[in-house]
Design a protein around this motif. Sequence first.
Motif, PDB file in Angstrom:
ATOM      1  N   ILE A  22      33.478  44.661  34.358  1.00 25.85           N
ATOM      2  CA  ILE A  22      32.566  43.820  35.142  1.00 25.85           C
ATOM      3  C   ILE A  22      33.314  43.095  36.250  1.00 25.85           C
ATOM      4  N   GLU A  23      34.440  42.503  35.922  1.00 24.58           N
ATOM      5  CA  GLU A  23      35.228  41.769  36.910  1.00 24.58           C
ATOM      6  C   GLU A  23      35.809  42.706  37.972  1.00 24.58           C
ATOM      7  N   THR A  24      36.233  43.891  37.554  1.00 20.47           N
ATOM      8  CA  THR A  24      36.789  44.853  38.512  1.00 20.47           C
ATOM      9  C   THR A  24      35.717  45.341  39.469  1.00 20.47           C
ATOM     10  N   GLU A  25      34.523  45.593  38.946  1.00 24.12           N
ATOM     11  CA  GLU A  25      33.426  46.067  39.810  1.00 24.12           C
ATOM     12  C   GLU A  25      33.054  45.023  40.851  1.00 24.12           C
ATOM     13  N   LYS A  26      33.154  43.736  40.498  1.00 23.50           N
ATOM     14  CA  LYS A  26      32.839  42.668  41.445  1.00 23.50           C
ATOM     15  C   LYS A  26      33.808  42.653  42.629  1.00 23.50           C
ATOM     16  N   SER A  27      35.039  43.120  42.394  1.00 22.97           N
ATOM     17  CA  SER A  27      36.072  43.037  43.436  1.00 22.97           C
ATOM     18  C   SER A  27      36.050  44.207  44.414  1.00 22.97           C
ATOM     19  N   ILE A  28      35.208  45.196  44.145  1.00 23.53           N
ATOM     20  CA  ILE A  28      35.155  46.380  45.007  1.00 23.53           C
ATOM     21  C   ILE A  28      34.517  46.035  46.351  1.00 23.53           C
ATOM     22  N   MET A  40      27.898  49.462  41.397  1.00 25.32           N
ATOM     23  CA  MET A  40      27.385  50.178  40.228  1.00 25.32           C
ATOM     24  C   MET A  40      28.551  50.646  39.361  1.00 25.32           C
ATOM     25  N   ILE A  41      28.365  50.549  38.046  1.00 22.66           N
ATOM     26  CA  ILE A  41      29.357  51.057  37.106  1.00 22.66           C
ATOM     27  C   ILE A  41      28.883  52.407  36.578  1.00 22.66           C
TER      28      ILE A  41
END
Length: 264
Positions: A258-264, A1-2
């Motif tokens: 978006i890309e950073t959230e995918k890497s969490i 979640m962002i």
Amino acid sequence: MIYIVKKPTDTPSDNSTGMVADELKRRNVDFSYLDLETINPFSKDLEGNLIWICGIKQDELQFEIINSLSINNKVVNSPDAIAICASKVQTTAKLIKNGVKTPETIFTASKRLVSDFLEKHGTVVYKPVYGFDGNGIYPFENISELKENPPYYIQEYVKNDRDFRVFVIDKKAVGAIERVSDSFAHNIHQGGLGRALSKIPPEMAETASAAAKAIGIDYCGVDLLFKNDSYTVLEVNGTPNWHCMSAPVPKLLADYLIETEKSI
């Protein structure tokens, strides 16, 4: 979640948070706003998320909350990076340590050292350690013109008729403007006029990227002057606006989140 922390200085005509939020909506990306004044940072509901700090108040409550949130979440920009950028002293220390060009500077409680520095440079610039938008900055040529109480953050004066703001995301310069004014400070909030640069000169891009790397920040606005045929860094802004830039900064920031959230 962002989760998104809104910039306190947003206005209907200058809404940094809203611009990026609109980009997320266009992509059907779920996000929610986070009010730092009304949350419990120890809640189990706030773990494993991406939290974008578009801006914060410079007070103890908000700094403590984002520091607590950063333990179990990915915070962009990190509390450490925001704190470094908020302090001109810490920014200068990081730039010097990492070999990034910046005007010669002293930070001292001694007027005698300021006098010696003034004698060396002829004209110097006083800046508040925690100032913003160009407020409280002025040049002086005589120690009698220094009215503030210590400590003193003083830089050599670099003769110029303009400065530059470079927007950096993930250590890459993505957009830049030139700011010109008839006064000492070229900041847009001080009456400066911004003009987008169609191309970022390679050395400007390299210097701005090096400054971002020195701070260890996800994205930032790097302010530079041209000095001796190269660029020198004045400061790094950890919650920057992107006035006058032709680069699609809101889209690029949304992509990064978006890309950073995918890497969490």
